[in-house]
Design an enzyme around this catalytic site. Structure first.
Site, PDB file in Angstrom:
ATOM      1  N   ASP A 174       0.876  -1.322   0.093  1.00  0.00           N
ATOM      2  CA  ASP A 174      -0.134  -0.083   0.132  1.00  0.00           C
ATOM      3  C   ASP A 174       0.705   1.155   0.086  1.00  0.00           C
ATOM      4  O   ASP A 174       2.049   1.211   0.382  1.00  0.00           O
ATOM      5  CB  ASP A 174      -0.744  -0.093   1.309  1.00  0.00           C
ATOM      6  CG  ASP A 174      -2.092   1.045   1.209  1.00  0.00           C
ATOM      7  OD1 ASP A 174      -2.235   1.611   0.316  1.00  0.00           O
ATOM      8  OD2 ASP A 174      -2.404   1.411   2.262  1.00  0.00           O
ATOM      9  N   LYS A 214      -8.268  30.391   1.760  1.00  0.00           N
ATOM     10  CA  LYS A 214      -7.266  29.309   0.899  1.00  0.00           C
ATOM     11  C   LYS A 214      -8.456  28.367   0.329  1.00  0.00           C
ATOM     12  O   LYS A 214      -9.548  28.348   0.578  1.00  0.00           O
ATOM     13  CB  LYS A 214      -6.556  28.512   2.064  1.00  0.00           C
ATOM     14  CG  LYS A 214      -7.311  27.644   3.054  1.00  0.00           C
ATOM     15  CD  LYS A 214      -6.455  27.042   4.038  1.00  0.00           C
ATOM     16  CE  LYS A 214      -7.429  26.201   4.891  1.00  0.00           C
ATOM     17  NZ  LYS A 214      -8.330  26.823   5.676  1.00  0.00           N
TER      18      LYS A 214
END
Length: 775
Positions: free
Chosen positions: A193, A304
């Site tokens: 993974d 943001k």
């Protein structure tokens, strides 16, 4: 809870059922189910029925965590019917197979049993034909059977594996099944993974873009008003718990922004806001969030969000500390910079600000988030662990492939793989959807030997198919992971490796090995340990098998002579050798350090034999025959010194009975002496013993010392003399036997030297003849 209940979800909570949102909006981490580190937004907006459940924007799942926002949702599934339960069910249907070592040991045990019983039954009539009484022939058959069975083999293998498990636990790998240690040594492919395994599962800001410049995030940046302004805005608009520390309930992106802000901010720049007045939370449509802050320069809106969203609302750009109009050329340059950073697999956010007059702020975000001044870009990455690259290099050197199977997006997965060295010689990237459309034959071609692959956006079923396809072609698969979504594949693989710190309980339960330090490089340590243990098992198999010949030959001499040569060894003496003197040196060989270059050799084949013909040749024809010849020499030397001649009676009450007892004891002592030489010779399969050091294995020296003391007790303690029918040996016999260890070791040392020269000649055939070069 039951389906139909209303679930109220808020920031920091772990969701305990699958549910469909009916009101509100939240950000959730699905990394335990998908492997993707970036949070996703979920709201009550309707989605098409054809959308896969994990991609449906209105679904929440059991076992995931809410990072931000609040919502109300109706429970649609609980327990086994949840997505988590479905994955757990996949784990249950995959039944782990026997490890290569278990299969090999089973085969060897059956072979030894068949050979021993067959030899005993076959030689029983031989003894009768040679003129032995039925009692003597039966004793002869039992002696052959006992001599052919290495009683200490299975306990020694078990203890060797147990020692390996203990060593691995001390180095960060908990092994739940003994045989898994050797399976690690046979590994040919590591399916890993990405999130939490190759990476930290924690976002980090790696680069910023200000006024057309790209800079690394570092506290050593020179003074720059644009960087200071960006850092100040980030300090203001990073949504943390208010303490400024990382917690599991805070969005990893917000943590990364906050940490970047405090890395970039310098003396003279504003380090914190005096007071936060208002927050416009993140919304999927606006794709941004904002805070209204009371600063020393007045009330400021700090924003943001997605670069395209912030850029669309910006009218100016901060350049060298001055706000300049955002011209089309500059806007295009910013867009190009965003594309460049995204191509590196980075998540890019834009930061902007706007001054609010009169210390007031609009009630709606639409009224607030416009006419912004773009301060710069921040590029985020879930960074790879620093030790992973070296671990991957060692894997490649050892002939192992590394295949990345992740739920993250292709660009990020490819960039992480590139940084850690996966696919240096070429890598192919596919998505889970593409794997679903591949037939088994096509999947096999994709995973052909020598090819490293990155599979992104994968599902648990994809991981199982990939593991099965590799195993179908005799690959030994180690599957690493930490999330619930990894559990089925961890159980399906030959060796499942779960992360102990960041891993879920489901993953740890399904795995065979748990890494307590979550360190990918520990897998390499475990593989090396597995190879070392396999080599050491072979070493003590050679050591144990070599003694079968000197134990069998005395019975053959007795039978073939028709009893005219008395039996040189008793059954009890054989048992004393196999269960007494032999065991500790064999266990010490299990602790032998790895031979030089063990990780430069290719992996063993799945069905590679634990016992090879070359091993048997060395054990039986070389070490065994040498030991048998020396044993019989000691036996006849003792008989001749006592005045024995062929056919002379040696039974109880005869004049030669004491000489016979000394002779059988000499045979016993000779085998023990040969064991010492065999133990030293067995320490190495290829290189010279002088290279690794004759005294480097202190445990073996201790085992040999015990072996000699134990043998001396059997020879010189009167009570044990009566039990084993032994007798004290005179000094002349001991002096005759004393050189045997050196002789046995020297013969094997010459054999290994010849083998090394043969291998060197094959590897380097020498200069090409002139005629051949000209041709």
């Amino acid at each position: 809870m039951v389906p139909g209940d209303i679930l109220v979800v808020s920031e920091g909570q772990k969701i305990s059922a699958d549910a469909r949102i009916i009101a509100g909006e939240v950000e959730v981490s699905l990394s335990t189910l998908t492997g993707e580190s970036a949070p996703t937004t979920r709201s009550g907006e309707a989605v098409a029925a054809s959308v896969p459940p994990l991609e449906a924007a209105d679904l929440l799942f059991s076992g995931t965590v809410c990072l931000a926002g609040t919502c109300r949702a109706v429970v649609v599934a609980t327990g086994d019917h949840t997505e988590l339960g479905r994955i757990a069910a996949l784990s249950q249907v995959t039944v782990p197979t026997k490890s290569p070592l278990e299969q090999q040991v089973t085969r060897i045990a059956r072979l030894i049993a068949v050979v021993a019983v067959a030899a005993g039954l076959a030689f029983l009539p031989l003894g009768l034909l040679a003129g032995l009484s039925f009692t003597s022939a039966f004793l002869f058959a039992i002696g052959l059977l006992v001599a052919n069975v290495p009683e200490g083999l299975l306990p020694t293998i078990t203890l060797a594996l147990a020692v390996g498990v203990r060593r691995l636990a001390a180095r960060g790998a908990i092994v739940k099944r003994l045989s898994a240690v050797q399976t690690l040594g046979s590994t040919t492919v590591i399916c890993t993974d990405k999130t939490g395994t190759l990476t930290w599962n924690r976002m980090s800001a790696v680069a910023i873009g200000v006024a057309g410049r790209q800079l690394d995030v570092s506290p050593d940046l020179p003074p720059d008003p644009d960087v200071d302004a960006l850092a100040t805005a980030l300090v203001s608009c990073a949504i943390t718990t208010g303490t400024g520390v990382a917690t599991s309930s805070v969005d990893p992106t917000e943590q990364a922004l906050w940490e970047a802000a405090h890395t970039l901010v310098r003396d003279g720049a504003e380090r914190s806001v005096s007071r936060r007045l208002h927050v416009y939370p993140f919304h999927s449509e606006a794709r941004m969030s904002s805070t209204v802050d009371d600063t020393a320069h007045g009330v400021t809106l700090n924003v943001k969000g997605a670069p395209e969203a912030v850029l669309a609302r910006s009218v100016c750009l901060l350049d060298r500390g001055t706000e300049r109009a955002l011209e089309p050329a500059q806007r295009s340059a910013v867009e190009e910079q965003v594309s460049h950073l995204a191509a590196r697999g980075l998540r890019v956010l834009a930061v902007a600000r706007r001054s609010l007059p009169d210390r007031t702020w609009p009630k709606t975000r639409e009224q607030a988030e416009h006419d912004l001044c773009l301060l710069g870009l921040v590029a985020l990455l879930d960074p790879p662990r620093p030790e992973v690259r070296e671990a991957v290099r060692i894997c490649h050197e050892a002939g192992l492939r590394v295949i990345v199977i992740t739920g993250d997006n292709p660009e990020t997965a490819r960039e992480i793989a590139r940084e850690v060295g996966i696919g240096d010689a070429g890598v192919r990237t596919v998505t889970g959807a593409q794997v679903d459309n591949l037939s088994d034959a096509a999947l096999t071609v994709l995973l052909q030997p020598g090819q490293e692959v990155i599979c992104s956006r994968s599902s648990p079923e994809d991981k199982i198919r990939i593991a099965a396809a590799l195993q179908a072609h005799d690959e030994v698969v180690a599957m690493t992971g930490d999330g619930v979504n990894d559990a089925p594949a961890l159980r399906r693989a030959d060796i499942g490796v779960a992360m102990g710190r960041s891993g879920t309980d489901v993953a740890r339960e399904a795995a065979t090995v748990v890494l307590t330090d979550d360190n990918f490089s520990t897998i390499v340590v475990a593989i090396e340990e597995g190879r070392r243990i396999f080599d050491n098992v072979r070493k003590f198999i050679v050591y144990i098998f070599a003694h079968a010949v000197p134990e069998v030959v005395p019975f053959l001499v007795f039978a073939l002579s028709g009893g005219r040569i008395p039996l040189p060894l008793t059954v009890l003496q054989i048992l004393a050798i196999d269960l007494g003197t032999e065991t500790l040196p064999a266990l010490a060989l299990a602790r032998e350090p790895a031979e030089p270059g063990i990780m430069a050799e290719p992996p063993r084949a799945r069905h590679g034999r634990l016992v090879t013909g070359q091993m048997l040749l060395r054990a039986w024809a070389l070490l065994g025959v040498t030991s048998a010849a020396l044993t019989m020499a000691a036996y006849f030397f003792t008989l001749q010194r006592g005045g024995w001649y062929v056919g002379a009676p040696t039974g109880p009450g005869t004049p030669l009975h004491q000489t016979y007892l000394e002779a059988t004891t000499a045979s016993f002592a000779a085998i023990v002496a040969c064991q010492v030489g065999t133990a030293l010779a067995s320490r190495t399969e290829r290189v010279s013993l002088l290279r690794i050091g004759p005294f480097s294995n202190r445990l073996l020296l201790g085992g040999i010392a015990f072996e000699l003391v134990f043998s001396a007790a059997l020879i010189y303690v009167p009570v044990l003399n009566e039990l084993l029918r032994t007798a004290p040996l005179p000094a002349a016999t001991l002096l005759f036997i004393a050189p045997f260890p050196v002789v046995v070791w020297g013969v094997d040392e010459l054999y290994r030297a010849v083998r090394r020269r043969s291998v060197a000649r094959v590897a380097d055939p020498g200069p090409v003849p002139t005629a051949a070069r000209e041709a």
